[in-house]
Design a protein around this motif. Structure first.
Motif, PDB file in Angstrom:
ATOM      1  N   SER A   1       0.831  -1.217   0.000  1.00 38.35           N
ATOM      2  CA  SER A   1       0.000   0.000   0.000  1.00 38.35           C
ATOM      3  C   SER A   1       0.862   1.262   0.000  1.00 38.35           C
ATOM      4  CB  SER A   1      -0.971  -0.002   1.179  1.00 38.35           C
ATOM      5  OG  SER A   1      -0.270   0.035   2.403  1.00 38.35           O
TER       6      SER A   1
ATOM      7  N   GLU B   1       2.197   1.689  -3.560  1.00 35.77           N
ATOM      8  CA  GLU B   1       1.147   2.211  -4.445  1.00 35.77           C
ATOM      9  C   GLU B   1       0.895   3.686  -4.172  1.00 35.77           C
ATOM     10  OE1 GLU B   1      -0.240   0.861  -7.137  1.00 35.77           O
ATOM     11  OE2 GLU B   1       1.167  -0.776  -6.782  1.00 35.77           O
ATOM     12  N   ALA B   2       0.898   4.065  -2.911  1.00 42.20           N
ATOM     13  CA  ALA B   2       0.701   5.479  -2.563  1.00 42.20           C
ATOM     14  C   ALA B   2       1.825   6.328  -3.134  1.00 42.20           C
ATOM     15  CB  ALA B   2       0.617   5.644  -1.048  1.00 42.20           C
TER      16      ALA B   2
ATOM     17  N   LYS C   1       3.655   5.685  -5.767  1.00 39.64           N
ATOM     18  CA  LYS C   1       3.481   5.747  -7.226  1.00 39.64           C
ATOM     19  C   LYS C   1       2.390   6.749  -7.597  1.00 39.64           C
ATOM     20  CE  LYS C   1       4.914   0.974  -7.936  1.00 39.64           C
ATOM     21  NZ  LYS C   1       4.453  -0.388  -8.257  1.00 39.64           N
ATOM     22  N   ARG C   2       1.259   6.709  -6.879  1.00 40.96           N
ATOM     23  CA  ARG C   2       0.153   7.642  -7.148  1.00 40.96           C
ATOM     24  C   ARG C   2       0.583   9.087  -6.938  1.00 40.96           C
ATOM     25  NH1 ARG C   2      -2.820   4.180  -4.277  1.00 40.96           N
ATOM     26  NH2 ARG C   2      -2.819   5.511  -2.457  1.00 40.96           N
ATOM     27  N   ARG C   3       1.226   9.346  -5.803  1.00 36.88           N
ATOM     28  CA  ARG C   3       1.618  10.719  -5.481  1.00 36.88           C
ATOM     29  C   ARG C   3       2.657  11.244  -6.477  1.00 36.88           C
ATOM     30  NH1 ARG C   3      -1.750  13.447  -2.635  1.00 36.88           N
ATOM     31  NH2 ARG C   3      -0.119  14.633  -1.625  1.00 36.88           N
TER      32      ARG C   3
ATOM     33  N   LEU D   1       2.978  10.264  -9.601  1.00 41.91           N
ATOM     34  CA  LEU D   1       2.258  10.484 -10.851  1.00 41.91           C
ATOM     35  C   LEU D   1       1.474  11.793 -10.795  1.00 41.91           C
ATOM     36  CD1 LEU D   1       1.485   9.329 -13.630  1.00 41.91           C
ATOM     37  CD2 LEU D   1      -0.422   8.156 -12.503  1.00 41.91           C
ATOM     38  N   GLN D   2       0.816  12.052  -9.679  1.00 42.59           N
ATOM     39  CA  GLN D   2       0.056  13.298  -9.510  1.00 42.59           C
ATOM     40  C   GLN D   2       0.963  14.523  -9.642  1.00 42.59           C
ATOM     41  OE1 GLN D   2      -1.641  12.702  -5.627  1.00 42.59           O
ATOM     42  NE2 GLN D   2      -3.463  11.661  -6.424  1.00 42.59           N
TER      43      GLN D   2
END
Length: 77
Positions: free
Chosen positions: A13, A16-17, A19-21, A23-24
């Protein structure tokens, strides 16, 4: 500046967090983690400066009295 590779293990988790941040923010995960570490390291410096400023505020009168006394001993006043 030369780069050094670090291998870091985190739970799924967290990965994934990250990677998301990243990307944002339009950056790589490597760059995102590097920026987080730099910010964290900078906060330590900021904390020190803030603490020093608080100390000076608390003891400004003591320093001023000592400085004035020293100036008087030297005949500057």
């Amino acid at each position: 500046m030369a780069k050094t590779q670090l291998n870091v293990r985190v739970d799924e988790s967290t990965a994934e967090a990250a990677k998301r941040r990243a990307l944002q923010r339009g950056m790589s995960v490597n760059r995102y983690i590097e920026e987080l570490v730099k910010q964290d390291a900078g906060e330590v410096g900021r904390t020190f400066v803030d603490a020093a400023a608080d100390f000076m505020k608390q003891y400004a009168s003591v320093f001023a009295e000592e400085f004035d006394a020293e100036q008087q001993r030297k005949g500057h006043r």
